[in-house]
Design a protein around this motif. Structure first.
Motif, PDB file in Angstrom:
ATOM      1  N   UNK A  59       0.817  -1.148  -0.020  1.00 16.26           N
ATOM      2  CA  UNK A  59      -0.023  -0.037  -0.036  1.00 16.26           C
ATOM      3  C   UNK A  59       0.913   1.297  -0.077  1.00 16.26           C
ATOM      4  N   UNK A  60       2.175   1.278   0.195  1.00 17.95           N
ATOM      5  CA  UNK A  60       2.731   2.697   0.345  1.00 17.95           C
ATOM      6  C   UNK A  60       3.890   2.899  -0.455  1.00 17.95           C
ATOM      7  N   UNK A  61       3.747   2.236  -1.859  1.00 17.64           N
ATOM      8  CA  UNK A  61       4.108   2.715  -2.969  1.00 17.64           C
ATOM      9  C   UNK A  61       5.511   2.948  -3.249  1.00 17.64           C
ATOM     10  N   UNK A  62       6.079   1.881  -2.356  1.00 15.61           N
ATOM     11  CA  UNK A  62       7.699   2.207  -2.447  1.00 15.61           C
ATOM     12  C   UNK A  62       8.208   1.735  -3.901  1.00 15.61           C
ATOM     13  N   UNK A  63       7.477   1.090  -4.782  1.00 21.40           N
ATOM     14  CA  UNK A  63       8.122   0.863  -6.069  1.00 21.40           C
ATOM     15  C   UNK A  63       7.918   2.134  -7.017  1.00 21.40           C
ATOM     16  N   UNK A  64       6.679   2.530  -7.172  1.00 22.68           N
ATOM     17  CA  UNK A  64       6.334   3.640  -7.869  1.00 22.68           C
ATOM     18  C   UNK A  64       7.074   4.868  -7.356  1.00 22.68           C
ATOM     19  N   UNK A  65       6.948   5.120  -5.952  1.00 20.08           N
ATOM     20  CA  UNK A  65       7.618   6.452  -5.539  1.00 20.08           C
ATOM     21  C   UNK A  65       8.909   6.353  -5.502  1.00 20.08           C
ATOM     22  N   UNK A  66       9.618   5.406  -5.106  1.00 18.42           N
ATOM     23  CA  UNK A  66      10.869   5.391  -4.736  1.00 18.42           C
ATOM     24  C   UNK A  66      12.091   4.818  -5.799  1.00 18.42           C
ATOM     25  N   UNK A  67      11.490   3.304  -6.142  1.00 16.04           N
ATOM     26  CA  UNK A  67      12.396   2.642  -7.298  1.00 16.04           C
ATOM     27  C   UNK A  67      12.287   3.605  -8.505  1.00 16.04           C
ATOM     28  N   UNK A  68      11.083   3.956  -9.094  1.00 18.45           N
ATOM     29  CA  UNK A  68      10.978   4.816 -10.093  1.00 18.45           C
ATOM     30  C   UNK A  68      12.043   6.057 -10.112  1.00 18.45           C
ATOM     31  N   UNK A  69      11.817   6.549  -8.861  1.00 19.83           N
ATOM     32  CA  UNK A  69      12.676   7.744  -8.399  1.00 19.83           C
ATOM     33  C   UNK A  69      13.905   7.635  -8.781  1.00 19.83           C
ATOM     34  N   UNK A  70      14.778   6.319  -8.114  1.00 21.95           N
ATOM     35  CA  UNK A  70      16.160   6.113  -8.361  1.00 21.95           C
ATOM     36  C   UNK A  70      16.369   5.690  -9.752  1.00 21.95           C
ATOM     37  N   UNK A  71      15.507   5.010 -10.523  1.00 20.91           N
ATOM     38  CA  UNK A  71      15.728   4.586 -11.795  1.00 20.91           C
ATOM     39  C   UNK A  71      15.861   5.706 -12.614  1.00 20.91           C
ATOM     40  N   UNK A  72      14.867   6.744 -12.558  1.00 19.67           N
ATOM     41  CA  UNK A  72      14.849   7.829 -13.254  1.00 19.67           C
ATOM     42  C   UNK A  72      16.064   8.821 -13.405  1.00 19.67           C
ATOM     43  N   UNK A  73      16.476   8.953 -12.106  1.00 16.84           N
ATOM     44  CA  UNK A  73      17.575   9.520 -11.675  1.00 16.84           C
ATOM     45  C   UNK A  73      18.889   9.125 -12.482  1.00 16.84           C
ATOM     46  N   UNK A  74      18.889   7.736 -12.503  1.00 15.98           N
ATOM     47  CA  UNK A  74      20.171   7.009 -13.345  1.00 15.98           C
ATOM     48  C   UNK A  74      20.036   6.851 -14.654  1.00 15.98           C
ATOM     49  N   UNK A  75      18.904   7.317 -15.299  1.00 15.76           N
ATOM     50  CA  UNK A  75      18.546   7.202 -16.765  1.00 15.76           C
ATOM     51  C   UNK A  75      18.326   5.674 -17.072  1.00 15.76           C
ATOM     52  N   UNK A  76      17.553   4.901 -16.410  1.00 21.12           N
ATOM     53  CA  UNK A  76      17.569   3.349 -16.562  1.00 21.12           C
ATOM     54  C   UNK A  76      16.205   3.160 -16.985  1.00 21.12           C
ATOM     55  N   UNK A  77      16.097   2.860 -18.016  1.00 21.44           N
ATOM     56  CA  UNK A  77      14.803   2.329 -18.773  1.00 21.44           C
ATOM     57  C   UNK A  77      13.768   1.462 -17.972  1.00 21.44           C
ATOM     58  N   UNK A  78      12.482   1.979 -17.594  1.00 26.19           N
ATOM     59  CA  UNK A  78      11.789   1.274 -16.565  1.00 26.19           C
ATOM     60  C   UNK A  78      10.348   1.643 -16.749  1.00 26.19           C
ATOM     61  N   UNK A  79       9.499   0.669 -16.475  1.00 28.46           N
ATOM     62  CA  UNK A  79       8.111   1.057 -16.413  1.00 28.46           C
ATOM     63  C   UNK A  79       7.474   0.576 -15.087  1.00 28.46           C
ATOM     64  N   UNK A  80       6.550   1.273 -14.590  1.00 24.31           N
ATOM     65  CA  UNK A  80       5.916   0.923 -13.295  1.00 24.31           C
ATOM     66  C   UNK A  80       4.730   0.162 -13.527  1.00 24.31           C
ATOM     67  N   UNK A  81       4.354  -1.032 -12.788  1.00 28.23           N
ATOM     68  CA  UNK A  81       3.134  -1.650 -13.142  1.00 28.23           C
ATOM     69  C   UNK A  81       2.497  -2.009 -11.844  1.00 28.23           C
ATOM     70  N   UNK A  82       1.222  -1.952 -11.809  1.00 25.39           N
ATOM     71  CA  UNK A  82       0.503  -2.461 -10.683  1.00 25.39           C
ATOM     72  C   UNK A  82       1.135  -3.689 -10.063  1.00 25.39           C
ATOM     73  N   UNK A  83       1.002  -4.175  -8.847  1.00 25.22           N
ATOM     74  CA  UNK A  83       1.389  -5.344  -8.347  1.00 25.22           C
ATOM     75  C   UNK A  83       0.472  -6.521  -8.927  1.00 25.22           C
ATOM     76  N   UNK A  84      -0.565  -6.161  -9.112  1.00 31.33           N
ATOM     77  CA  UNK A  84      -1.437  -7.305  -9.766  1.00 31.33           C
ATOM     78  C   UNK A  84      -1.053  -7.531 -11.356  1.00 31.33           C
ATOM     79  N   UNK A  85      -0.360  -6.997 -11.837  1.00 34.30           N
ATOM     80  CA  UNK A  85      -0.003  -6.890 -13.306  1.00 34.30           C
ATOM     81  C   UNK A  85       1.222  -8.144 -13.204  1.00 34.30           C
ATOM     82  N   UNK A  86       1.935  -8.397 -12.173  1.00 31.31           N
ATOM     83  CA  UNK A  86       3.342  -8.927 -12.045  1.00 31.31           C
ATOM     84  C   UNK A  86       3.271 -10.349 -12.943  1.00 31.31           C
ATOM     85  N   UNK A  87       2.173 -11.015 -12.343  1.00 36.13           N
ATOM     86  CA  UNK A  87       2.089 -12.498 -12.710  1.00 36.13           C
ATOM     87  C   UNK A  87       1.795 -12.436 -14.263  1.00 36.13           C
ATOM     88  N   UNK A  88       0.838 -11.804 -14.779  1.00 36.27           N
ATOM     89  CA  UNK A  88       0.561 -11.874 -16.040  1.00 36.27           C
ATOM     90  C   UNK A  88       1.991 -11.377 -16.854  1.00 36.27           C
TER      91      UNK A  88
END
Ligand code: MRU
Length: 342
Positions: free
Chosen positions: A188-217
């Motif tokens: 619930x606290x969005x460590x992936x979208x708020x923090x991981x994406x922030x770090x990856x954006x800062x490093x110029x690493x290509x990424x997408x954020x997905x909802x947790x429910x998308x992972x298995x698919x």
């Protein structure tokens, strides 16, 4: 910039306030035990290795406050214990405190020096495990460029520097062999979208954020070559506690036949915890689930169920990587190879 820093001038523990990212980059200085405990509980500072350093410096904060306010030994012991036990699942918090507690008799400088050593060792461990993890992944995926799925935040914000699972991602990127990162948003606290994406954006690493429910698919559709996650505690049999949602990723990887890799410094391996059943799982307030960024998202009276972590059984883990070794847990593998023997 570090998530955790000791400020000698005012004997304060300086933390990046991770509750405010990505909108605002601000720090908070903790000079009392109440402030340290509040920062741990509210996730101003979070991530197992970062909590290890906070365990050490938190004891120094308590000693400085004891000196200012004239506490007796019993009061100081009680306050140190509050820091040590502020969150139960990541073994690193208690590990960091336990490492400096025996030095309290030598004075605050000895405790600070040992906490500095925890910081330095963690950064070195992260960089080494990132090299080992990247080697293992390239050998086991057989691809020129890998597509990685990760869950929660395991970067420099969650550690003392560099990162664990995200450290491996950084290493793959530096070697020019990273294609894309799928970052689970991590409710619930969005460590992936708020923090991981922030770090990856800062490093110029290509990424997408997905909802947790998308992972298995995403995994079953063949869009991912490897999942890499961090750990809050690795038990003697290899069972691993990590952010809620991790075991769902592991199950999908097992079904898809792709590697599920756990990356952590050896300080996260707890040989005194025999299996995942013995790992205490933090149950947080249900309101974190029935709201999103402060907005109520469930009807009045709806109760949230909010375990902060889950346990992935070792049979679902392809490899556990520390700075000491890569172990492929299959029931017979020596988990103690993950920690230094000397
Ligand atoms: O609740 P959090 O944000 O402290 O949870 C953090 C995680 O689950 C991380 O994956 C884990 O601590 C490893 S951090 C390198």
């Amino acid at each position: 910039m570090r998530a955790v820093e000791w400020m000698p001038q005012n004997r304060a523990l300086r933390l990046i306030d991770q509750t405010r990212l990505p909108g605002e980059s601000v720090t908070v200085d903790c000079t009392t035990v109440d402030e340290v405990v509040d920062a741990i509980v509210r996730l101003v500072v979070r991530g197992a290795p970062a909590l290890g350093a906070v365990g050490g410096y938190g004891v120094a904060v308590a000693m400085a406050q004891a000196e200012r306010e004239g506490w007796d030994a019993a009061r100081l012991d009680g306050e140190v214990r509050r820091v040590r036990d502020a969150r139960p699942t990541a073994v690193n918090l208690a590990w960091g405190a336990d490492r400096v507690i025996p030095l309290m008799g030598e004075g605050i400088e000895a405790v600070i020096t040992e906490s500095d050593a925890i910081m330095a060792e963690d950064e070195a461990a992260n960089r080494e495990l990132s090299r080992l993890g990247a080697d293992w992944i390239l050998a086991h995926t057989g691809r020129d460029k890998v597509r990685v799925l990760t869950h929660c935040n395991t970067g420099f914000l969650a550690t003392t520097a560099w990162g664990t699972a995200l450290g491996i991602v950084r290493e793959l990127h530096a070697r020019g062999v990273l294609e894309l990162v799928y970052a689970d948003e991590t409710r619930p606290l969005l460590q992936g979208s708020r923090l991981t994406s922030w770090e990856l954006t800062h490093d110029g690493i290509d990424h997408v954020v997905q909802v947790d429910g998308a992972a298995a698919s995403t995994i079953l559709r063949g869009l991912v070559d490897v999942a890499i996650i961090g750990a809050d505690r690795i038990a003697r049999n290899g069972d691993t506690a990590n952010k809620i949602g991790s075991v769902s990723v592991a199950l999908a990887c097992a079904d898809a036949g792709i590697p599920f890799v756990v990356a952590a410094p050896s300080s996260t391996v707890d040989l005194s915890t025999l299996s995942g059943e013995d790992i205490p799982i933090e149950l947080r307030d249900g309101s974190e689930v029935t709201t999103l960024a402060g907005v109520v998202t469930a009807p009045d009276g709806a109760r949230g169920f909010n375990p902060a972590f889950d346990v992935t059984p070792s049979r679902l883990i392809s490899a556990i990587v520390t700075e000491q070794a890569v172990v492929e847990p299959d029931g017979s593998s020596p988990i103690d190879a993950l920690v230094a023997t000397s």
